[in-house]
Design an enzyme around this catalytic site. Structure first.
Site, PDB file in Angstrom:
ATOM      1  N   ASP A  83       0.856  -1.196   0.000  1.00  0.00           N
ATOM      2  CA  ASP A  83       0.000   0.000   0.000  1.00  0.00           C
ATOM      3  C   ASP A  83       0.891   1.245   0.000  1.00  0.00           C
ATOM      4  OD1 ASP A  83      -2.395   1.441   0.231  1.00  0.00           O
ATOM      5  OD2 ASP A  83      -2.344   1.384   2.424  1.00  0.00           O
ATOM      6  N   HIS A 179      -7.462  10.158   3.776  1.00  0.00           N
ATOM      7  CA  HIS A 179      -7.051   9.154   4.756  1.00  0.00           C
ATOM      8  C   HIS A 179      -7.373   9.594   6.186  1.00  0.00           C
ATOM      9  CE1 HIS A 179      -4.461   7.916   1.312  1.00  0.00           C
ATOM     10  NE2 HIS A 179      -4.881   6.733   1.721  1.00  0.00           N
ATOM     11  N   GLY A 180      -7.508   8.629   7.067  1.00  0.00           N
ATOM     12  CA  GLY A 180      -7.664   8.924   8.483  1.00  0.00           C
ATOM     13  C   GLY A 180      -9.108   9.090   8.904  1.00  0.00           C
ATOM     14  N   LYS A 183     -12.438  13.226   7.788  1.00  0.00           N
ATOM     15  CA  LYS A 183     -12.525  13.392   6.331  1.00  0.00           C
ATOM     16  C   LYS A 183     -13.356  14.596   5.925  1.00  0.00           C
ATOM     17  CE  LYS A 183     -12.194   8.380   5.717  1.00  0.00           C
ATOM     18  NZ  LYS A 183     -10.748   8.239   5.542  1.00  0.00           N
ATOM     19  N   HIS A 210      -9.098   5.044  -2.251  1.00  0.00           N
ATOM     20  CA  HIS A 210      -8.384   5.124  -0.970  1.00  0.00           C
ATOM     21  C   HIS A 210      -9.203   5.971  -0.005  1.00  0.00           C
ATOM     22  CE1 HIS A 210      -4.211   3.581  -1.815  1.00  0.00           C
ATOM     23  NE2 HIS A 210      -4.811   3.468  -2.985  1.00  0.00           N
ATOM     24  N   GLY A 211      -8.800   5.932   1.258  1.00  0.00           N
ATOM     25  CA  GLY A 211      -9.439   6.807   2.253  1.00  0.00           C
ATOM     26  C   GLY A 211     -10.926   6.546   2.372  1.00  0.00           C
ATOM     27  N   ASP A 255      -8.573   1.112   6.459  1.00  0.00           N
ATOM     28  CA  ASP A 255      -7.618   0.928   7.548  1.00  0.00           C
ATOM     29  C   ASP A 255      -8.165   1.541   8.836  1.00  0.00           C
ATOM     30  OD1 ASP A 255      -5.465   0.574   9.163  1.00  0.00           O
ATOM     31  OD2 ASP A 255      -4.071   1.828   8.057  1.00  0.00           O
ATOM     32  N   ARG A 259      -8.681   0.133  12.817  1.00  0.00           N
ATOM     33  CA  ARG A 259      -7.981   0.707  13.981  1.00  0.00           C
ATOM     34  C   ARG A 259      -8.976   1.102  15.065  1.00  0.00           C
ATOM     35  NH1 ARG A 259      -3.333   4.729  11.444  1.00  0.00           N
ATOM     36  NH2 ARG A 259      -2.440   3.200  10.019  1.00  0.00           N
ATOM     37  N   ARG A 280      -3.281 -11.669  26.042  1.00  0.00           N
ATOM     38  CA  ARG A 280      -4.251 -12.523  25.340  1.00  0.00           C
ATOM     39  C   ARG A 280      -5.676 -12.203  25.768  1.00  0.00           C
ATOM     40  NH1 ARG A 280      -1.099 -17.917  27.001  1.00  0.00           N
ATOM     41  NH2 ARG A 280      -1.245 -16.741  28.923  1.00  0.00           N
TER      42      ARG A 280
HETATM   43  P1  13P Z   1      -8.813   5.033   5.602  1.00  0.00           P
HETATM   44  O1  13P Z   1      -7.866   5.874   6.409  1.00  0.00           O
HETATM   45  O2  13P Z   1     -10.018   5.816   5.211  1.00  0.00           O
HETATM   46  O3  13P Z   1      -9.139   3.750   6.249  1.00  0.00           O
HETATM   47  O4  13P Z   1      -8.054   4.691   4.211  1.00  0.00           O
HETATM   48  C1  13P Z   1      -7.099   3.672   4.156  1.00  0.00           C
HETATM   49  C2  13P Z   1      -6.320   3.671   2.877  1.00  0.00           C
HETATM   50  O5  13P Z   1      -6.640   4.302   1.903  1.00  0.00           O
HETATM   51  C3  13P Z   1      -5.120   2.838   2.845  1.00  0.00           C
HETATM   52  O6  13P Z   1      -4.406   2.992   1.660  1.00  0.00           O
HETATM   53  O1  G3H Z   2      -2.912   5.034   3.587  1.00  0.00           O
HETATM   54  C1  G3H Z   2      -2.602   4.922   4.763  1.00  0.00           C
HETATM   55  C2  G3H Z   2      -2.924   3.668   5.472  1.00  0.00           C
HETATM   56  O2  G3H Z   2      -3.957   3.887   6.392  1.00  0.00           O
HETATM   57  C3  G3H Z   2      -1.689   3.140   6.122  1.00  0.00           C
HETATM   58  O3  G3H Z   2      -1.329   3.919   7.222  1.00  0.00           O
HETATM   59  O4  G3H Z   2       1.066   4.433   6.781  1.00  0.00           O
HETATM   60  O5  G3H Z   2       0.086   4.621   9.099  1.00  0.00           O
HETATM   61  O6  G3H Z   2       0.431   2.379   8.048  1.00  0.00           O
HETATM   62  P1  G3H Z   2       0.152   3.825   7.816  1.00  0.00           P
HETATM   63 ZN    ZN Z   3      -4.437   4.952   0.861  1.00  0.00          ZN
END
Ligand code: 13P
Ligand code: G3H
Ligand code: ZN
Length: 308
Positions: A83, A179-180, A183, A210-211, A255, A259, A280
């Site tokens: 990624d 991302h994140g 948004k 993405h995102g 992602d 999280r 655990r």
């Molecule tokens: P999110 O932060 O919206 O989950 O996007 C993840 C992503 O695009 C990873 O490449």
């Molecule tokens: O695009 C970003 C993904 O959420 C990955 O995030 O670079 O913190 O692992 P990261």
């Molecule tokens: Zn991404």
């Protein structure tokens, strides 16, 4: 089924107007949670590894975790994808290490530099039968190595030329996602006319979003109830993602929601069981929370249940 590239997955997704979920993996519990959801839902799945994940866990560890998951159950198609690959060298190392797909992210470069870098990766990858995703346009927000205050939406004519000149197999586009967890300040809005134009100009071609986390408010609230401070987080509504899946978007990246699910579960568990310190004890429900979140995405957002 052995580990595979995403070609067949995307062809079927395109024709069936659904998407394949690409979920970020960082450790064993996340790999297990995602894989058990995919198996339960009988869905193809992409496990994606960022440069940060690679640094955290190590490329070999992640590959071995994926191999272990397949040794336990190989009933669904699985791809392993880099990624936001920041360089030719990292893409090459992942290809050499057994990844079946890589993303080269030249979105921060000039158009011509992005083309040159993407082409270099495509030449290396295609000789080894590995899939290449590229990115054109900029998502607002911070990526590992790319930071942009403003969205730069993908230009449809440039997208066609970019694909022709680089030979990339799929293209990540910017239409308003980021991302994140933060948004949108106001109403959520994606540029669907732009997506439709790009899709019409590239018929049959798999696009990538993405995102695409939805930042479910119940998980934000759960985090905050148990001591978190996740304020003002807003994501992409699920119906918009389903709409995108019908317009040539074959891969949807998630992602942040994983999280959130994982962290909310751990916060809750540790608050309710302050005497516990066996990892655990809190990682078992956390892994289950990842599975539940991913199963929900597969069923209700990707529409890929039963497509394995
Ligand atoms: P999110 O932060 O919206 O989950 O996007 C993840 C992503 O695009 C990873 O490449
Ligand atoms: O695009 C970003 C993904 O959420 C990955 O995030 O670079 O913190 O692992 P990261
Ligand atoms: Zn991404």
């Amino acid at each position: 089924m052995p580990l595979m590239g995403p070609r067949e997955m995307f062809a079927a997704a395109y024709a069936g107007r659904y998407a394949v979920g690409a979920f970020n993996v960082n450790n064993m519990e996340i790999v297990q949670g995602i894989m058990s959801a995919a198996v339960q839902e009988k869905s193809p799945v992409i496990l994606q590894v960022s440069a940060g994940a690679r640094k955290y866990a190590g490329q070999t560890y992640i590959m071995k975790l994926v191999e272990a998951a397949l040794a336990e159950d190989d009933s669904v198609p699985v791809a392993v994808h880099l990624d936001h690959g920041p360089s030719f060298e990292m893409c090459r190392d992942c290809i050499d290490g057994g990844f079946t797909s890589v993303m080269i992210d030249g979105s921060h470069l000039s158009y011509e530099e992005n083309i040159a870098l993407t082409k270099q990766v495509v030449d290396y990858a295609h000789e080894r039968n590995v899939w290449v995703e590229a990115e054109l346009g900029k998502l607002a927000g911070v990526e590992e190595h790319v930071s942009s205050a403003e969205h730069v939406y993908t230009d449809p004519d440039q997208a066609v030329e970019f694909v022709e000149r680089t030979g990339c197999d799929s293209l990540a586009i910017a239409i308003g996602t980021s991302h994140g967890a933060y948004k949108f300040k106001g109403e959520a809005k994606l540029d669907f006319p732009r997506l439709e134009t790009i899709s019409n100009k590239l018929p049959g071609y798999p696009l990538v979003l993405h995102g695409a986390s939805s930042v479910p408010q119940e998980f934000v609230e759960l985090c905050n109830t148990y001591g978190g401070q996740v304020g003002g987080a807003r994501g992409i509504p699920e119906d918009m993602l389903r709409q995108a899946a019908g317009l040539g978007v074959c891969k949807i990246n998630v992602d942040t929601d994983i999280r959130l699910a994982l962290t909310a579960s751990i916060r809750q568990y540790l608050t309710e069981h302050p005497e516990q310190f066996d990892p655990r004890s809190y990682l078992s429900p956390a892994r289950e929370a990842v599975k539940k979140m991913v199963a929900h995405k597969i069923r209700n957002v990707m529409g890929s249940s039963g497509k394995a």
